[in-house]
Design a protein around this motif. Sequence first.
Motif, PDB file in Angstrom:
ATOM      1  N   LYS A 191      -2.282  12.360  -4.803  1.00  0.00           N
ATOM      2  CA  LYS A 191      -0.864  12.039  -4.986  1.00  0.00           C
ATOM      3  C   LYS A 191      -0.453  12.221  -6.437  1.00  0.00           C
ATOM      4  N   VAL A 232      -2.014   0.468  -6.147  1.00  0.00           N
ATOM      5  CA  VAL A 232      -2.847   0.717  -4.975  1.00  0.00           C
ATOM      6  C   VAL A 232      -4.282   0.933  -5.427  1.00  0.00           C
ATOM      7  N   VAL A 250       1.017   4.428  -7.860  1.00  0.00           N
ATOM      8  CA  VAL A 250      -0.185   4.950  -7.206  1.00  0.00           C
ATOM      9  C   VAL A 250      -1.420   4.525  -7.989  1.00  0.00           C
ATOM     10  N   ALA A 299       0.829  -1.201   0.000  1.00  0.00           N
ATOM     11  CA  ALA A 299       0.000   0.000   0.000  1.00  0.00           C
ATOM     12  C   ALA A 299       0.863   1.250   0.000  1.00  0.00           C
ATOM     13  N   ALA A 300       2.052   1.149   0.596  1.00  0.00           N
ATOM     14  CA  ALA A 300       2.938   2.309   0.661  1.00  0.00           C
ATOM     15  C   ALA A 300       4.039   2.220  -0.383  1.00  0.00           C
ATOM     16  N   SER A 308      -1.473  10.658   2.838  1.00  0.00           N
ATOM     17  CA  SER A 308      -1.873   9.336   3.289  1.00  0.00           C
ATOM     18  C   SER A 308      -1.950   9.220   4.802  1.00  0.00           C
ATOM     19  N   ALA A 340      -4.982   8.671  -3.765  1.00  0.00           N
ATOM     20  CA  ALA A 340      -4.364   8.408  -5.060  1.00  0.00           C
ATOM     21  C   ALA A 340      -4.535   9.610  -5.989  1.00  0.00           C
ATOM     22  N   ALA A 383      -4.095   4.279   2.380  1.00  0.00           N
ATOM     23  CA  ALA A 383      -4.021   4.428   0.930  1.00  0.00           C
ATOM     24  C   ALA A 383      -5.420   4.209   0.380  1.00  0.00           C
ATOM     25  N   GLU A 409       5.618   5.482  -1.818  1.00  0.00           N
ATOM     26  CA  GLU A 409       6.427   6.224  -0.849  1.00  0.00           C
ATOM     27  C   GLU A 409       7.755   5.523  -0.618  1.00  0.00           C
TER      28      GLU A 409
END
Lengths: 204, 482
Positions: B79, B58, B54, B10-11, B123, B76, B71, B14
Amino acid sequence: MIIQGLAFYLFAAIAVVSGAMVISARNPVHSVLFLILAFFNAAALFVLMGAEFLAFILVIVYVGAVAVLFLFVVMMLDIDFVELREGFLRYLPFGALIGLILLVELLLVIGAWLVVPDGAAVTQAPAPPPDSGISNTEAIGLLLYTDYALAFQLAGLILLVAMIGAIVLTLRQRPVRRQRIADQVNRRPEDVLVVRSIDRGEGV
Amino acid sequence: MTGQMPAFAAAAPEILLAIAGMGLLLYGAFRGNGATREIAYLVIASYIAAAALVVFVVEVPTVTFSGLFVADGFGAFAKVLVLLGSALGLLISLDYIEREQMARFEYPVLFLFATLGMMVMISAGDLITLYLGLELQSLSLYVIAAFRRDMVRSAEAGLKYFVLGALSSGMLLYGASLVYGFTGTTSFAGLAATLSAEAPVSIGLVVGIVFVSAGLAFKVSAVPFHMWTPDVYEGAPTPVTAFFAVAPKIAAIALFIRVMVGPFGELVAQWQQIVFAVSILSMLLGALAAIWQTNIKRLMAYSSIGHIGYALIGLATGTEEGVRGILVYMAIYLAMNVGTFACILCMRVNGRMVEGIDDLRGLSRTNPMIALALAIFMFSMAGIPPLAGFFGKLYVFLAAINSGLYVLAVIGVLTSVIGAYYYLRIVKLMYFDDPVEGFDQPIDRGLSVVLAGTGLFTLFFFAFPPALVNRAAAAAATLFGG
C-alpha cells in the motif's frame, strides 16, 4: 403438491418460451415485452420456492425500472435491428462453440456436486432453515448489511465512479446567457448613456 | 458475526481515502475547475495521511469485515508503494493537465478513487472484495485514459482498455464462480482450509484457478494477455501513462501474490506451471518486441511487460524469498519508471509534446541534466550494477536459483542482455548523435523535484539496500507466517 407441481411447470414453461421469444422477436419492443413476461414468471417461481422478498424485488426493480428503461432506450434509439442481425449466420458457429463449452462446464460443475454430496455442507452462507423464525427478507438483510457491509459500500463507490465517468466523458458546458434581474434593476443611465451636444447643421 | 461491529481501525486508510474522495468531489463541484490544483494537492495530502495510517496505525495483522478485508505487513508494504506511486503520478501531471486544457477537478478525484480500489485489492480477503476492488480501480482508470475526450487517440485508448478490461473481468468472474462452485466458499481463509483438507483436486477447480489467473495476468499485462498495453500506453495522456505503468501494476501483482500464495497455496503444483510460462513469455516479448519501437511510450509499454515477467519469476518460486524479491523489484521499478516518465514529460518542443525516440538525439548537449537522468534510468532498467535495477533482478534471480528454477533464471539473464540493447540505444542516441532541436526550458518544478528524487534513489540504492530489503522480507514473512 400436485397443484404446486403444475404451477411450477406452467410458470417455467412460459418463462422459457418468452425467453426464447426475447431473442427471436423481430420487433425490439416486442422483445422487451417478452422480457417483462419472463421476469413475471421468474418472480412466480421465486414465490413457489418461498422466496417472496426476491419475487417482489424482481417485479419492482427489474420490471418496474430496468425493463421500462430498456423500453425507452429501444424506442428512442434509431437502431435497425434487422441489419444488426445480418451477421447472425456468420457468427453462428463461433457462438455455438462458446455455448457448447459453457454447457460442458456447467455439466462438469453439476456432476461434481453430485459426486461430492457433502459439498453443500461447506457453503459459506447457507439459507436459514424454514422453522428458525428468520424470514428470508431478514436473512438477506443480515447478509447484505452485516456480513457483506464492506462489499455493499464498495459497490456504492463503484457506481459513484461510474457516474463521475459518465459526466466527465459526456458533459459539455456551452456558454449560456442567463437573465440576471439584479443587474437589470441596478443598471443606471449614467453607466450606459452618454449625452453629447451636437452643433446644428454639421451632422454627427 | 451478527451484532458485532467490525474492526474499522484496520481499514482506516481506506475509509480516510473514501471520505476524502467524496468530500473533494463535492468541493470541486462547488468550486469548479479553477480549483483543480488545490484539489490535487489535497488528494496528495490525503495520500500522505493514508500512508501514515498504514505505517503507524495498522500494525497487528487483522482480519475484519467478516473476513472480507485483511490488513497485514505484506499489505502495508504494497500500500505504501501504491500510495507513493499515485502521489508521484499526480504530482508530475499537474502542469501537464493545465497546459493541455484538461485540468478538470474530476481528474485528481478519479486518481483518488483508483488508488482506493488498489488498496482494497491489496487487502482483499475474499473473492468478492477482490473483484470489487479491481472494478473500482479499473473503472476509474478507463475514465482517466479517455480523459482527453476530444483527442481521438485518448478516446481510443480508453475504449480499448474498457472493452478488453471488461473481457478480463468476465474471465476472472467466471473463474471465481467455478472456484466457488467447487469449494462452497469465497473467503480466502475458507478456501485455504477447504483446499488443504481435500486431497484430490477436481478438474473444475483447476479450470477456475486458470481463469482467475488469466484475469489477473491481464491486469498486470503479462503475455499472452498484454495486447492492450502498448495501445493504451501510447494513446493515454503521458502523465496518465506514467500512473498506469506504476501504481496499478504494483497493486495487481500484490493481489496476484495474495491470491496464489494464500487460498491456493496448497495447489502450488497446479498454478506454478502457468506462472512459469507467463513469466518466460513476458520476458521474451518484453525484450524482443521493444527493439523495433520508435515511440518512447510504446517502448516503455514493452519494457513494463518485460519487467512484469521478471517480477513473476519470484511468484513462480512460490517461496517467501520469491515474494521478498518481487516486493524489492516493484519498489525499484516504481522509482525507475516514475523517473523515466518524468523525463518523457520533459520532451516538449516549442510547446508541443514529442514522443519519438529520435527526438532524443544529442540531448546530452542541448539539455545535459535530463540526458544524465534518463541515462541513469536506462542503465538501471537494463540491470547494470551498481544501479538499483541490478539489485531488483538480483533478488528475484537468487530466489529462483535457491528453489531450483534454473531455467527461469537463465532466461531472465539472457533477456536482460537482449533488453539492454534498446535501453543502451537510447543512451547512445543522447550522447553520441548530432543534436536535433532541444527541449523547452525550463522544465516544470514538480517534474524536476521528482526527477531528482527518483534519480538519486536509483543511483545510490547500492549504499542502503538492507533498509528496503529487510522491510520487504518482513512483509513477505507476514504472508507466509500467518
